[in-house]
Design a protein around this motif. Structure first.
Motif, PDB file in Angstrom:
ATOM      1  N   PRO A   7      52.462 120.383 112.501  1.00  0.00           N
ATOM      2  CA  PRO A   7      53.189 120.192 113.755  1.00  0.00           C
ATOM      3  C   PRO A   7      54.569 119.567 113.577  1.00  0.00           C
ATOM      4  O   PRO A   7      55.492 119.904 114.277  1.00  0.00           O
ATOM      5  N   CYS A  12      57.974 128.266 111.391  1.00  0.00           N
ATOM      6  CA  CYS A  12      57.088 129.383 111.661  1.00  0.00           C
ATOM      7  C   CYS A  12      55.972 129.399 110.617  1.00  0.00           C
ATOM      8  O   CYS A  12      56.237 129.293 109.411  1.00  0.00           O
ATOM      9  N   HIS A  23      58.271 127.217 121.304  1.00  0.00           N
ATOM     10  CA  HIS A  23      58.126 128.387 120.450  1.00  0.00           C
ATOM     11  C   HIS A  23      56.805 129.075 120.770  1.00  0.00           C
ATOM     12  O   HIS A  23      55.992 128.563 121.522  1.00  0.00           O
ATOM     13  N   ASP A  24      56.612 130.237 120.198  1.00  0.00           N
ATOM     14  CA  ASP A  24      55.419 131.022 120.442  1.00  0.00           C
ATOM     15  C   ASP A  24      54.317 130.665 119.445  1.00  0.00           C
ATOM     16  O   ASP A  24      54.541 129.910 118.485  1.00  0.00           O
ATOM     17  N   HIS A  25      53.146 131.250 119.686  1.00  0.00           N
ATOM     18  CA  HIS A  25      52.004 131.054 118.791  1.00  0.00           C
ATOM     19  C   HIS A  25      51.303 132.387 118.581  1.00  0.00           C
ATOM     20  O   HIS A  25      51.354 133.264 119.445  1.00  0.00           O
ATOM     21  N   LEU A  34      45.296 128.928 114.995  1.00  0.00           N
ATOM     22  CA  LEU A  34      46.542 129.133 115.723  1.00  0.00           C
ATOM     23  C   LEU A  34      47.699 128.745 114.827  1.00  0.00           C
ATOM     24  O   LEU A  34      47.653 127.710 114.158  1.00  0.00           O
ATOM     25  N   LEU A  35      48.723 129.573 114.830  1.00  0.00           N
ATOM     26  CA  LEU A  35      49.915 129.306 114.042  1.00  0.00           C
ATOM     27  C   LEU A  35      51.133 129.278 114.943  1.00  0.00           C
ATOM     28  O   LEU A  35      51.270 130.123 115.842  1.00  0.00           O
ATOM     29  N   CYS A  36      52.026 128.330 114.704  1.00  0.00           N
ATOM     30  CA  CYS A  36      53.321 128.349 115.369  1.00  0.00           C
ATOM     31  C   CYS A  36      54.068 129.555 114.822  1.00  0.00           C
ATOM     32  O   CYS A  36      53.951 129.879 113.636  1.00  0.00           O
ATOM     33  N   ALA A  37      54.841 130.236 115.680  1.00  0.00           N
ATOM     34  CA  ALA A  37      55.506 131.452 115.230  1.00  0.00           C
ATOM     35  C   ALA A  37      56.870 131.598 115.881  1.00  0.00           C
ATOM     36  O   ALA A  37      57.053 131.257 117.050  1.00  0.00           O
ATOM     37  N   VAL A  42      56.340 137.063 116.104  1.00  0.00           N
ATOM     38  CA  VAL A  42      55.450 137.446 117.203  1.00  0.00           C
ATOM     39  C   VAL A  42      55.631 138.925 117.506  1.00  0.00           C
ATOM     40  O   VAL A  42      54.652 139.660 117.687  1.00  0.00           O
ATOM     41  N   SER A  57      51.652 133.844 127.499  1.00  0.00           N
ATOM     42  CA  SER A  57      52.155 132.642 128.160  1.00  0.00           C
ATOM     43  C   SER A  57      51.771 132.558 129.636  1.00  0.00           C
ATOM     44  O   SER A  57      52.152 131.612 130.305  1.00  0.00           O
ATOM     45  N   THR A 144      46.481 127.709 123.836  1.00  0.00           N
ATOM     46  CA  THR A 144      47.266 126.593 123.307  1.00  0.00           C
ATOM     47  C   THR A 144      47.325 125.440 124.307  1.00  0.00           C
ATOM     48  O   THR A 144      47.346 124.274 123.910  1.00  0.00           O
TER      49      THR A 144
END
Length: 183
Positions: A7, A12, A23-25, A34-37, A42, A57, A144
């Motif tokens: 975190p 990414c 940011h997206d996941h 789950l990964l931050c992306a 994405v 979202s 998320t």
């Protein structure tokens, strides 16, 4: 090379590009992590491309579903559907998310009463309910958001009953959700 971003890295989890605060996941189907992306990953690894699925979202306030009909023994829980249709319920606790499997007939009744539940995307969207202290919150949210709520409960919980900080954290979370913001 795939690298899971911590975190604090703000990178990414797929390409290591720097990320902003928002940011997206993506969800990795192999282990449901789950990964931050970044936005590019994405789009590149989006739905239909391998084992990564973008976390949507959309946030939608619901009615028609009664949490008690789903066998929820607690007033704060979230429900996710697996690819095979199995529904899992989890609730935030000081130890993380504890859970149980929802009776299929109970879930079918909830979907009949609240059709948007039938549109939950497996593993990446959830039904989030809060009936604590007279609240009446039922939301379709990205998974998320549920993980953020679990983290908020874990970080603010004190003693056996939660202490004085956990309730305001939960109320603030749902207030931000109702205002249309990211909790």
């Amino acid at each position: 090379m795939r690298r899971a971003a911590a975190p604090s890295d703000e990178a990414c989890g797929l390409c290591a590009a720097p990320l902003g605060e928002r940011h997206d996941h993506v969800l990795d189907d192999r282990d449901e992590s789950l990964l931050c992306a970044c936005r590019a990953c994405v789009l590149l690894f989006g739905e239909g491309t391998g084992h990564f699925r973008p976390v949507p979202s959309r946030r939608l306030r619901l009615d028609g579903v009664r949490p008690q009909d789903l066998g929820a023994p607690v007033g704060l829980a979230f429900f996710t559907v697996a690819a095979d249709g199995t529904v899992s319920a989890r609730y935030p606790s000081p130890a993380g998310a504890a859970g149980w499997t929802v009776d299929p007939d109970a879930w079918a009744g909830a979907v009949a009463a609240c059709p948007p539940l039938g549109e939950l995307r497996p593993h990446v969207e959830a039904l989030l309910v809060n009936t604590l202290n007279g609240a009446d919150e039922r939301w379709l949210v990205p998974v998320t958001d549920c993980h953020r709520l679990v983290a908020a409960v874990r970080m603010s919980w004190k003693g056996l009953s939660g202490g004085t900080r956990v309730r305001p954290e939960i109320e603030a979370f749902f207030a931000r959700l109702a205002e249309g913001g990211q909790p």
